[in-house]
Design an enzyme around this catalytic site. Structure first.
Site, PDB file in Angstrom:
ATOM      1  CG  HIS A   1      -2.100  -0.969   1.012  1.00  0.00           C
ATOM      2  ND1 HIS A   1      -3.013  -1.240   1.991  1.00  0.00           N
ATOM      3  CD2 HIS A   1      -2.457  -1.748  -0.054  1.00  0.00           C
ATOM      4  CE1 HIS A   1      -3.891  -2.141   1.539  1.00  0.00           C
ATOM      5  NE2 HIS A   1      -3.562  -2.460   0.310  1.00  0.00           N
TER       6      HIS A   1
ATOM      7  CB  CYS B   1       8.044  16.305 -10.628  1.00  0.00           C
ATOM      8  SG  CYS B   1       9.362  15.347 -11.362  1.00  0.00           S
TER       9      CYS B   1
ATOM     10  CB  SER C   1     -10.145  -7.671   8.863  1.00  0.00           C
ATOM     11  OG  SER C   1      -9.848  -7.365   7.512  1.00  0.00           O
TER      12      SER C   1
HETATM   13 ZN   LIG Z   1       8.125  14.046 -12.774  1.00  0.00          ZN
END
Ligand SMILES: [Zn+2]
Length: 182
Positions: free
Chosen positions: A60, A91, A130
């Site tokens: 995850h 970025c 679970s």
């Molecule tokens: Zn990038």
């Protein structure tokens, strides 16, 4: 912006957390058997790494990593807290920087690698689940009949009948006794 407020808060909380005896028991086992142990976790914190685990697959994602939503740049270490932003961090490529977290509706990470490892698994230990959230709840079914399977946790999971052994108790108390290597 709200996303980064939320994950900044989670980074803050997680930065104060410490590994428990279960994290250390798993790290100790890896010390003993090396790359025969593969740890797959749904946890996004870095407590397994803090405890000393090396081979950790975070299906995850990782709270202390970010990535670009556009380019191929790999996820990078990032413990910054982006609070009350007026603009989402960018970025170099112009893409937006997002937490390296698998969001609802997104495919968990490294599934090919996980299924490869399940295919050669001989001892499967599930800790504290679970048993209802897929695909992870289906992993035990993949190895059933081939591997010896254990569940360890305070309460039996929904899919308890699929396991060879269900050990109820706190993972931190039970696990150190399960992993006895002669
Ligand atoms: Zn990038």
């Amino acid at each position: 912006m709200l996303v980064w407020d939320f994950y900044s808060m989670r980074r803050k909380v997680a930065a104060e957390a410490k590994p428990n005896p279960a994290h250390f028991a798993i790290a100790d086992l890896e010390q003993k058997i090396g790359d025969r142990l593969v740890l797959v976790t749904q946890n996004v914190d870095n407590l397994h790494e803090q405890a000393g685990s090396k081979c950790v697959i975070h299906m995850h994602g990782e709270l202390f990593k970010s990535r670009c939503d556009r380019c191929e740049r790999p996820p990078f270490a990032d413990d910054k807290r982006y609070e009350r932003l007026t603009e989402i961090p960018r970025c170099e490529c112009g893409g937006r920087i997002r937490p390296h977290i698998c969001w609802f509706g997104e495919m968990p990470y490294e599934m090919d690698r996980i299924y490869d490892e399940l295919a050669r698994c001989t001892v499967f230990v599930c800790v504290g689940s679970s048993g209802v959230v897929y695909p992870a709840a289906g992993f035990v079914g993949e190895v059933r009949g081939r591997a010896t399977t254990y569940y360890v946790g305070s309460e039996a999971p929904e899919n308890a009948e699929v396991f060879d052994h269900v050990l109820e108790g706190k993972a931190g108390e039970v696990l150190p006794g399960v992993f006895v290597i002669e």
